[in-house]
Design a protein around this motif. Sequence first.
Motif, mmCIF file in Angstrom:
data_model
loop_
_atom_site.group_PDB
_atom_site.id
_atom_site.type_symbol
_atom_site.label_atom_id
_atom_site.label_comp_id
_atom_site.label_asym_id
_atom_site.label_seq_id
_atom_site.Cartn_x
_atom_site.Cartn_y
_atom_site.Cartn_z
ATOM 1 N N GLN A 61 20.509 11.325 1.063
ATOM 2 C CA GLN A 61 20.424 11.017 -0.368
ATOM 3 C C GLN A 61 21.116 12.044 -1.247
ATOM 4 O O GLN A 61 21.214 11.858 -2.463
ATOM 5 C CB GLN A 61 18.955 10.880 -0.789
ATOM 6 C CG GLN A 61 18.212 9.762 -0.080
ATOM 7 C CD GLN A 61 18.882 8.408 -0.264
ATOM 8 O OE1 GLN A 61 19.307 8.063 -1.357
ATOM 9 N NE2 GLN A 61 18.971 7.646 0.822
ATOM 10 N N ARG A 62 21.626 13.131 -0.624
ATOM 11 C CA ARG A 62 22.338 14.143 -1.426
ATOM 12 C C ARG A 62 23.700 14.495 -0.823
ATOM 13 O O ARG A 62 24.242 15.566 -1.083
ATOM 14 C CB ARG A 62 21.480 15.401 -1.584
ATOM 15 C CG ARG A 62 20.305 15.194 -2.537
ATOM 16 C CD ARG A 62 19.644 16.510 -2.891
ATOM 17 N NE ARG A 62 18.905 17.068 -1.769
ATOM 18 C CZ ARG A 62 18.897 18.361 -1.440
ATOM 19 N NH1 ARG A 62 19.612 19.236 -2.113
ATOM 20 N NH2 ARG A 62 18.153 18.784 -0.423
ATOM 21 N N VAL A 63 24.228 13.588 -0.035
ATOM 22 C CA VAL A 63 25.583 13.749 0.516
ATOM 23 C C VAL A 63 26.453 12.645 -0.063
ATOM 24 O O VAL A 63 26.063 11.482 -0.097
ATOM 25 C CB VAL A 63 25.574 13.702 2.054
ATOM 26 C CG1 VAL A 63 27.001 13.725 2.602
ATOM 27 C CG2 VAL A 63 24.775 14.885 2.611
ATOM 28 N N ILE A 64 27.647 13.028 -0.513
ATOM 29 C CA ILE A 64 28.535 12.117 -1.234
ATOM 30 C C ILE A 64 29.866 12.038 -0.489
ATOM 31 O O ILE A 64 30.558 13.050 -0.336
ATOM 32 C CB ILE A 64 28.783 12.634 -2.669
ATOM 33 C CG1 ILE A 64 27.457 12.809 -3.417
ATOM 34 C CG2 ILE A 64 29.711 11.705 -3.423
ATOM 35 C CD1 ILE A 64 27.606 13.550 -4.741
ATOM 36 N N TRP A 65 30.229 10.839 -0.055
ATOM 37 C CA TRP A 65 31.496 10.688 0.649
ATOM 38 C C TRP A 65 32.681 10.770 -0.317
ATOM 39 O O TRP A 65 32.610 10.271 -1.457
ATOM 40 C CB TRP A 65 31.573 9.353 1.384
ATOM 41 C CG TRP A 65 32.863 9.218 2.137
ATOM 42 C CD1 TRP A 65 33.142 9.707 3.379
ATOM 43 C CD2 TRP A 65 34.071 8.596 1.675
ATOM 44 N NE1 TRP A 65 34.448 9.430 3.727
ATOM 45 C CE2 TRP A 65 35.040 8.755 2.695
ATOM 46 C CE3 TRP A 65 34.435 7.935 0.496
ATOM 47 C CZ2 TRP A 65 36.343 8.264 2.579
ATOM 48 C CZ3 TRP A 65 35.731 7.455 0.365
ATOM 49 C CH2 TRP A 65 36.664 7.612 1.409
ATOM 50 N N ILE A 99 32.517 4.026 -3.278
ATOM 51 C CA ILE A 99 33.165 4.930 -4.221
ATOM 52 C C ILE A 99 33.799 6.091 -3.470
ATOM 53 O O ILE A 99 33.170 6.690 -2.594
ATOM 54 C CB ILE A 99 32.144 5.482 -5.235
ATOM 55 C CG1 ILE A 99 31.496 4.334 -6.023
ATOM 56 C CG2 ILE A 99 32.803 6.478 -6.183
ATOM 57 C CD1 ILE A 99 30.323 4.767 -6.887
ATOM 58 N N ASP A 100 35.034 6.395 -3.814
ATOM 59 C CA ASP A 100 35.659 7.640 -3.367
ATOM 60 C C ASP A 100 35.407 8.659 -4.470
ATOM 61 O O ASP A 100 35.972 8.575 -5.558
ATOM 62 C CB ASP A 100 37.159 7.452 -3.138
ATOM 63 C CG ASP A 100 37.818 8.700 -2.563
ATOM 64 O OD1 ASP A 100 37.243 9.795 -2.692
ATOM 65 O OD2 ASP A 100 38.919 8.572 -1.991
ATOM 66 N N ASN A 107 24.994 7.446 -3.907
ATOM 67 C CA ASN A 107 24.719 8.797 -4.389
ATOM 68 C C ASN A 107 25.696 9.220 -5.480
ATOM 69 O O ASN A 107 25.312 9.858 -6.462
ATOM 70 C CB ASN A 107 24.764 9.796 -3.233
ATOM 71 C CG ASN A 107 23.674 9.547 -2.203
ATOM 72 O OD1 ASN A 107 22.677 8.903 -2.492
ATOM 73 N ND2 ASN A 107 23.884 10.042 -0.991
ATOM 74 N N ALA A 108 26.958 8.868 -5.315
ATOM 75 C CA ALA A 108 27.955 9.210 -6.339
ATOM 76 C C ALA A 108 27.614 8.535 -7.658
ATOM 77 O O ALA A 108 27.709 9.163 -8.727
ATOM 78 C CB ALA A 108 29.344 8.791 -5.868
ATOM 79 N N GLU A 109 27.219 7.279 -7.586
ATOM 80 C CA GLU A 109 26.889 6.548 -8.807
ATOM 81 C C GLU A 109 25.668 7.164 -9.494
ATOM 82 O O GLU A 109 25.640 7.332 -10.713
ATOM 83 C CB GLU A 109 26.628 5.087 -8.479
ATOM 84 C CG GLU A 109 26.442 4.216 -9.695
ATOM 85 C CD GLU A 109 26.549 2.738 -9.351
ATOM 86 O OE1 GLU A 109 26.954 1.981 -10.235
ATOM 87 O OE2 GLU A 109 26.220 2.359 -8.213
ATOM 88 N N ARG A 110 24.663 7.527 -8.697
ATOM 89 C CA ARG A 110 23.424 8.075 -9.271
ATOM 90 C C ARG A 110 23.626 9.477 -9.802
ATOM 91 O O ARG A 110 23.153 9.812 -10.889
ATOM 92 C CB ARG A 110 22.344 8.077 -8.175
ATOM 93 C CG ARG A 110 21.056 8.799 -8.552
ATOM 94 C CD ARG A 110 20.015 8.640 -7.449
ATOM 95 N NE ARG A 110 20.535 9.026 -6.144
ATOM 96 C CZ ARG A 110 20.553 10.276 -5.683
ATOM 97 N NH1 ARG A 110 20.104 11.265 -6.444
ATOM 98 N NH2 ARG A 110 21.010 10.554 -4.476
ATOM 99 N N ILE A 111 24.333 10.310 -9.068
ATOM 100 C CA ILE A 111 24.463 11.732 -9.433
ATOM 101 C C ILE A 111 25.527 11.934 -10.496
ATOM 102 O O ILE A 111 25.332 12.668 -11.462
ATOM 103 C CB ILE A 111 24.761 12.578 -8.179
ATOM 104 C CG1 ILE A 111 23.554 12.520 -7.237
ATOM 105 C CG2 ILE A 111 25.095 14.020 -8.548
ATOM 106 C CD1 ILE A 111 23.816 13.037 -5.840
#
Length: 273
Positions: A226-230, A3-4, A269-273
Amino acid sequence: MVIDAHVHLWRLKRGDNLALTPDMVPIYRDREPEHLRPLLDAAGIERIVVVQAAWTLAETLFTVGLSARHPWIAGIIGWIDPASPSLAEEIAALAMTGKVKGFRPVSTDDNRSIAWMLDARFERCWSEMKRAGMVLEFLLQNPDEVPLVTHFVERHADMPIVLDHCAKPDIAGGRFQPWAGDISGLAKFANVSCKLSGLLNCAKPGAGAAELRPYADHVLSAFGPQRVIWASDWPPLELAAPYARWRAVSLELIAGLSFEEREAVLGGNAERI
């Protein structure tokens, strides 16, 4: 799932993206899904999160419309006016779209500072966002304002918060402190995540992984994988480098992580957050 988590889409004739000016030659043109899709395909990216680029509710609705035609627009971080008399109704209606996942309420009066977000008059907005399960994103123009985000989080530790672009550290100037210490302080709050994006725009022209690594490593260490999002921050990215260039540099920056950690940063992480 790759995911972007941070792209912008705009249509110039809509006329509400006041941050765009004709001198921004590489990006001063329509940037719509058909312009981005080939770049995503080349990079193996399946879904995106579109983030507000204009200070209007109309732009958020425009993006919701685009997402209906392009299902790979998986999420939207829209704009909201915290002083709107119909705030609760607007948030509830946008949440019902299933695509709007949060808001980045950049101020139309002064987009250079986030100090206004600490005003008690806007507490109702943050409460309504919490009630709807919305994420709040922070865009800083000055990395020295990270302590203001920390102060906000101290009052809202039960709200999912995302810091954009690693707070835009002064990489070009070689300035590591006080940014690094401030990031460490903010990262102590478990409800805060950070987007690994925007770093090439903060560096000198031609910079690569070597110049960015101290900053990327610090963010990864402080927040944990676990808390960094590309994310890419396309198309502003193109003021510094092509999409493929940032993709390659960022993959180099996270190459030392485990397979599971890389999967988390690149999409989980993007999907979860």
